[in-house]
Design a protein around this motif. Structure first.
Motif, mmCIF file in Angstrom:
data_model
loop_
_atom_site.group_PDB
_atom_site.id
_atom_site.type_symbol
_atom_site.label_atom_id
_atom_site.label_comp_id
_atom_site.label_asym_id
_atom_site.label_seq_id
_atom_site.Cartn_x
_atom_site.Cartn_y
_atom_site.Cartn_z
ATOM 1 N N UNK A 1 -3.751 -3.638 -13.544
ATOM 2 C CA UNK A 1 -2.718 -2.946 -12.778
ATOM 3 C C UNK A 1 -2.099 -3.986 -11.861
ATOM 4 N N UNK A 2 -0.803 -4.188 -11.957
ATOM 5 C CA UNK A 2 -0.159 -5.292 -11.247
ATOM 6 C C UNK A 2 0.012 -5.028 -9.754
ATOM 7 N N UNK A 3 0.320 -3.778 -9.385
ATOM 8 C CA UNK A 3 0.531 -3.448 -7.973
ATOM 9 C C UNK A 3 -0.139 -2.110 -7.653
ATOM 10 N N UNK A 4 -1.220 -2.199 -6.923
ATOM 11 C CA UNK A 4 -1.984 -1.009 -6.566
ATOM 12 C C UNK A 4 -1.275 -0.227 -5.464
ATOM 13 N N UNK A 5 -1.305 1.095 -5.553
ATOM 14 C CA UNK A 5 -0.913 1.928 -4.420
ATOM 15 C C UNK A 5 -1.926 3.062 -4.288
ATOM 16 N N UNK A 6 -1.723 3.928 -3.304
ATOM 17 C CA UNK A 6 -2.731 4.955 -3.035
ATOM 18 C C UNK A 6 -2.917 5.937 -4.189
ATOM 19 N N UNK B 1 -4.769 0.331 3.385
ATOM 20 C CA UNK B 1 -3.417 0.010 3.835
ATOM 21 C C UNK B 1 -2.486 1.192 3.892
ATOM 22 N N UNK B 2 -3.031 2.401 3.715
ATOM 23 C CA UNK B 2 -2.174 3.586 3.722
ATOM 24 C C UNK B 2 -1.802 4.025 5.130
ATOM 25 N N UNK B 3 -2.569 3.604 6.144
ATOM 26 C CA UNK B 3 -2.315 3.991 7.529
ATOM 27 C C UNK B 3 -2.444 2.757 8.418
ATOM 28 N N UNK B 4 -1.950 2.846 9.641
ATOM 29 C CA UNK B 4 -2.007 1.725 10.574
ATOM 30 C C UNK B 4 -3.452 1.375 10.914
ATOM 31 N N UNK B 5 -3.690 0.131 11.316
ATOM 32 C CA UNK B 5 -5.061 -0.334 11.503
ATOM 33 C C UNK B 5 -5.664 0.175 12.818
ATOM 34 N N UNK B 6 -6.981 0.419 12.829
ATOM 35 C CA UNK B 6 -7.681 0.764 14.066
ATOM 36 C C UNK B 6 -8.097 -0.500 14.806
ATOM 37 N N UNK B 7 -8.742 -0.331 15.944
ATOM 38 C CA UNK B 7 -9.292 -1.471 16.683
ATOM 39 C C UNK B 7 -10.808 -1.390 16.646
ATOM 40 N N UNK B 8 -11.469 -2.556 16.659
ATOM 41 C CA UNK B 8 -12.926 -2.627 16.603
ATOM 42 C C UNK B 8 -13.420 -3.506 17.738
ATOM 43 N N UNK B 9 -14.422 -3.024 18.473
ATOM 44 C CA UNK B 9 -14.975 -3.784 19.595
ATOM 45 C C UNK B 9 -16.463 -3.539 19.694
ATOM 46 N N UNK B 10 -17.155 -4.434 20.410
ATOM 47 C CA UNK B 10 -18.589 -4.300 20.645
ATOM 48 C C UNK B 10 -18.807 -3.629 21.991
ATOM 49 N N UNK C 1 -0.621 -3.031 -3.026
ATOM 50 C CA UNK C 1 0.215 -4.075 -3.624
ATOM 51 C C UNK C 1 -0.589 -5.217 -4.251
ATOM 52 N N UNK C 2 -1.923 -5.144 -4.196
ATOM 53 C CA UNK C 2 -2.719 -6.179 -4.836
ATOM 54 C C UNK C 2 -2.897 -5.852 -6.320
ATOM 55 N N UNK C 3 -3.386 -6.821 -7.075
ATOM 56 C CA UNK C 3 -3.606 -6.648 -8.509
ATOM 57 C C UNK C 3 -5.086 -6.446 -8.772
ATOM 58 N N UNK D 1 -12.390 -6.468 -6.672
ATOM 59 C CA UNK D 1 -13.326 -5.670 -5.900
ATOM 60 C C UNK D 1 -12.965 -4.203 -6.093
ATOM 61 N N UNK D 2 -13.889 -3.329 -5.722
ATOM 62 C CA UNK D 2 -13.613 -1.888 -5.807
ATOM 63 C C UNK D 2 -12.929 -1.358 -4.555
ATOM 64 N N UNK D 3 -12.780 -2.209 -3.530
ATOM 65 C CA UNK D 3 -12.006 -1.876 -2.329
ATOM 66 C C UNK D 3 -10.885 -2.896 -2.231
ATOM 67 N N UNK D 4 -9.642 -2.470 -2.431
ATOM 68 C CA UNK D 4 -8.507 -3.385 -2.493
ATOM 69 C C UNK D 4 -7.354 -2.862 -1.655
#
Length: 232
Positions: free
Chosen positions: A85-90, A119-128, A42-44, A36-39
């Motif tokens: 690319x074996x290990x993606x980073x920013x 994955x460069x920053x901590x995750x946000x929260x999502x709610x309705x 550390x993914x390949x 995918x174009x959004x990865x």
């Protein structure tokens, strides 16, 4: 940028040569990326540059890099070159292009492909909002919240027609957090949507945070019964 293939670093590809590539007469190739174009970090990923019959030399170029990375493919590979690319980073995030050569002639460059790394920053929260219970046909308001000071939020929807919405963040002085609201089109009971949100810095738009926990729309019965938006 570290690639896991045996590549020839084309030191002779100066700025003047890249200008000639832009003016190349051969048809431009098609650049794709898997999975995918959004990865996530550390993914390949594998870039695929599809040219034409007879092309053996292919080059991949990242916007902002000094030189392209080029490789020769064997004839049995057809007309597509793979750049894994074996290990993606920013540092891999950005816009990519590719081109090919036949008998010393260069093709036009491909359309740009944007690679986003999460994955460069901590995750946000999502709610309705205001409630996780809505009626079929009603618009849904989703709120993405982060304690980090970044100025953009992105909402994504899983599925073949992946939805991207971008909103500027604003600071809530009561909660002392940054947040954004997204309005989702009216939903019906025959749709199943899973949402996530991210945040990022507008000066580095291809580097996103970790994704929020998924928010899934679950139907509770047939119309006109309401359905629930629930976090998995």
């Amino acid at each position: 940028m570290t690639f896991t293939f045996t590549a020839l670093l084309c030191l002779g590809h100066t700025l003047g040569l890249r200008i000639s590539v832009l003016a190349g007469s051969l048809p431009k190739p098609i650049l794709r990326v898997q999975p995918d174009s959004v990865v996530s970090k550390q993914s390949k990923v594998t870039f695929l540059c599809g040219g034409t019959q007879g092309a053996r030399w292919y080059c991949l170029y990242k916007e902002g890099s000094q030189y392209p990375l080029c490789k020769e493919i064997p004839s049995k590979s057809g007309n597509t070159a793979e750049f894994p690319i074996s290990k993606i980073d920013e540092h891999h995030a950005g816009h990519y292009y590719c081109y090919y050569q036949i008998n010393g002639k260069h093709s036009q460059v491909s359309d740009a492909l944007e690679l986003v790394v999460t994955g460069a920053h901590s995750k946000p929260s999502l709610s309705a909002q205001p409630s996780p219970v809505v009626t079929s046909g009603q618009k849904v308001i989703l709120q993405c919240v982060s304690g980090q000071n970044y100025d953009r939020f992105i909402l994504t929807k899983e599925g073949p027609q992946k939805l991207y919405q971008m909103q500027n963040s604003w600071y809530n002085y009561t909660t002392r957090k940054f947040e954004a609201f997204f309005s989702v089109h009216p939903v019906t009971s025959n749709q199943r949507w899973t949402f996530r949100c991210y945040y990022y810095d507008s000066h580095n738009p291809e580097v996103w945070s970790e994704p929020s926990d998924p928010l899934e729309r679950l139907v509770s019965g047939e119309e006109p019964h309401p359905f629930h938006l629930m976090v998995r």
